[in-house]
Scaffold this motif. Structure first.
Motif, PDB file in Angstrom:
ATOM      1  N   THR A  56      20.753 -74.803 -25.849  1.00 23.22           N
ATOM      2  CA  THR A  56      20.286 -75.326 -27.130  1.00 23.22           C
ATOM      3  C   THR A  56      18.768 -75.454 -27.124  1.00 23.22           C
ATOM      4  OG1 THR A  56      22.331 -76.588 -27.384  1.00 23.22           O
ATOM      5  CG2 THR A  56      20.494 -77.225 -28.784  1.00 23.22           C
ATOM      6  N   VAL A 346      27.353 -74.208 -29.377  1.00 26.56           N
ATOM      7  CA  VAL A 346      26.587 -73.381 -28.448  1.00 26.56           C
ATOM      8  C   VAL A 346      27.284 -73.343 -27.094  1.00 26.56           C
ATOM      9  CG1 VAL A 346      24.397 -73.165 -27.219  1.00 26.56           C
ATOM     10  CG2 VAL A 346      24.432 -73.868 -29.620  1.00 26.56           C
ATOM     11  N   TYR A 354      23.148 -75.019 -33.501  1.00 29.74           N
ATOM     12  CA  TYR A 354      21.782 -74.488 -33.606  1.00 29.74           C
ATOM     13  C   TYR A 354      21.630 -73.744 -34.921  1.00 29.74           C
ATOM     14  CZ  TYR A 354      18.017 -71.089 -33.115  1.00 29.74           C
ATOM     15  OH  TYR A 354      16.919 -70.315 -33.349  1.00 29.74           O
TER      16      TYR A 354
END
Length: 542
Positions: A56, A346, A354
């Motif tokens: 991330t 993610v 994200y």
């Protein structure tokens, strides 16, 4: 014991950077590795969760890389096309007084470069411009670095602000992320604006007393009205834009407004002293010879005959595009943001998302867009274009690597409470330790932490990367306004640019003043200390 272990990645980063032997990206890589080992082995995070947060951080770095990468690409195109050279000649024709030249170029044009490009570019460009006009190299470096303070907080279209908000947004409670950013931006502009009014005066003070043996006090006193005009001409729109428009505009638009006011005043003789201050004749001849050996714009591809309107047109277009795409009433902002790419979960970890607002990213629109169009507008050939792209990648590579490792590390520090050990996150433990030491005096400490981060890392953005999440946690623990504490962190990071080694080395290398770094840092500690005291005094009445 656990507080020390939690602090180890940050302490290691500070110690290694202070040694002066390590690059910022190498330091951040080492700190990231140590943080990862602690997260998995001591805090007992599951590896796939830790890896998800690392990724991330990596993904979030992409947003920032496009911003400063696009800005630097545009600047390199402007340099190769001769626009920067033409702008410089335009400034030199307005006044022969070195004090006024310093204000126009270092304070106002430097602020514009900071707002549009940032990352050390303003001082590294303003100092050679001044040297080329006849300033001694050390004098040019000194005033360029002093001027590169107030504008930095909103530099590169507010990269320090957007980076910081990205880092801490998951911890913001009781208000929306947008409302937090607006409050923090307003606080930041107010605190830096108070001191910024006096930056032109401090520049002239250091310039005159450092390079004149006669008429020192009179040469400063007679410039007070003009310096205050120059300070207010930038600071007033700077504060108002931060309060009512947004973080992208205070520096880039405020500097344009300030330039218009100050150039107009200089041409009309408003507050301009009758006495034209200059360097001693024998010294001026020496610096001319030194200036001849300094070339910061490649000869190849330079357009020698360019009107000021043509030179300024790209920046005018950028300002218009930014305004049009940021005004909510026009609905363009909503359309651009609707084109965002969003990735859910993610690396398969639920709750870690994200989003990449590629169309709303200023690095892409307008910087990259305008930069590509300028290649055709300036009729640059393939060899020149290849050189521009190569120079851009060389410039952004170190900061990109530092941000990649730094963002990944911060994500781990902030989220190590997702563990099987039952401990708080690393940042929470560190925050509790700082609270025990500083207590109610923490507001006075917050800007100094920002200064330290910029001094050791060479960047306001990296300073925020290292310390903003920590400052946010401390503010929450103490019951302070997090928006104010984060504003103090960014303000300190901005002021640290006056003395950070990276910027000092950049300007001395560009002006032929290498070997004078220690002298410049020591000299600039004076305006830095004055600025910090102004902010601390303002806090007493805030």
């Amino acid at each position: 014991m656990y507080i020390f272990l939690a602090s180890l990645p940050i302490l290691l980063a500070v110690i290694l950077m202070l040694s002066g032997r390590w690059k910022a990206y190498t330091v951040m890589a080492v700190s990231f590795i140590v943080c990862s080992i602690l997260a998995v082995c001591v805090w007992k995070m599951e590896f796939h969760v830790a890896f998800g947060y690392m990724m991330t951080g990596v993904f979030k770095t992409i947003n920032m890389v496009f911003i400063f990468g696009g800005a630097i690409f545009l600047l390199n195109v402007m340099k190769a096309g001769g626009a920067i050279d033409a702008i410089s000649r335009g400034f030199s024709s307005i006044s022969n007084d070195r004090r006024i030249q310093a204000i126009m170029i270092a304070w106002l044009f430097g602020a514009f470069l900071e707002g549009s490009a940032g990352f050390g570019t303003p001082a590294a460009l303003a100092a050679p411009l001044l040297t080329g006009l006849g300033f001694p190299p050390v004098a040019a470096c000194t005033v360029a670095l002093i001027a590169n303070s107030t504008p930095v907080a909103f530099g590169a279209v507010a990269t320090p602000v957007t980076t910081t908000v990205t880092l801490i947004q998951e911890g913001i409670t009781g208000t929306s992320v947008q409302a937090f950013e607006e409050s923090m931006t307003s606080n930041l502009a107010f605190l830096l604006g108070i001191g910024g009014i006096f930056i032109p005066l401090l520049m002239i003070l250091m310039l005159v007393f450092g390079y004149s043996k006669k008429r020192r006090l009179r040469s400063v006193l007679e410039m007070i009205p003009f310096t205050l005009l120059a300070g207010l001409a930038f600071v007033l729109p700077y504060v108002l834009l931060a309060r009512f428009v947004g973080a992208e505009f205070p520096t880039v638009i405020g500097s344009l407004i300030g330039m218009g006011i100050v150039i107009g005043a200089a041409k009309m003789g408003i507050f301009v002293p009758e006495y034209v201050w200059d360097f001693p004749e024998n010294q001026r001849e020496t610096v001319r010879k030194e200036a001849e050996s300094v070339s910061f714009i490649p000869e190849e591809g330079r357009v020698r005959e360019m009107t000021l309107v043509r030179a300024w047109m790209p920046y005018i277009c950028i300002g218009v595009i930014l305004l049009v795409t940021r005004i909510p009433a026009l609905k363009i902002k909503d359309f651009l943001k609707s084109l965002a790419y969003t990735k859910i979960s993610v690396r398969g970890v639920e709750g870690i998302d994200y989003t990449f607002d590629w169309a709303y990213n200023p690095g892409i629109i307008p910087f990259l867009l305008v930069g590509v169009l300028l290649i055709f507008f300036f009729r640059l050939n393939k060899r020149q274009t290849k050189s521009i792209v190569k120079e851009t990648f060389i410039k952004i590579k170190p900061l990109t690597l530092a941000l990649l490792f730094g963002m990944a590390m911060v994500q781990l520090l902030s989220n190590t409470d997702y563990n099987h050990s039952g401990m708080e996150s690393m940042l929470s433990l560190i925050a509790n330790g700082i609270v025990d030491v500083t207590g109610s005096y923490y507001l006075l400490v917050a800007p100094l932490i920002g200064v330290l981060g910029a001094f050791v890392s060479g960047s306001c953005t990296v300073s925020c990367l290292m310390f903003a999440p920590l400052q946010f946690h401390v503010a929450q623990t103490l019951g302070l306004d997090p928006a104010l504490v984060i504003a103090l962190q960014i303000a300190g990071g901005a002021l640290g640019n006056m003395v950070c080694m990276n910027n000092v080395v950049a300007v001395t290398s560009a002006t032929g003043a290498a070997g004078n770094e220690g002298k410049i840092i020591a000299w600039n500690m004076i305006p830095l200390a004055i600025y910090v005291l102004i902010i601390m005094t303002a806090l007493l009445f805030y």
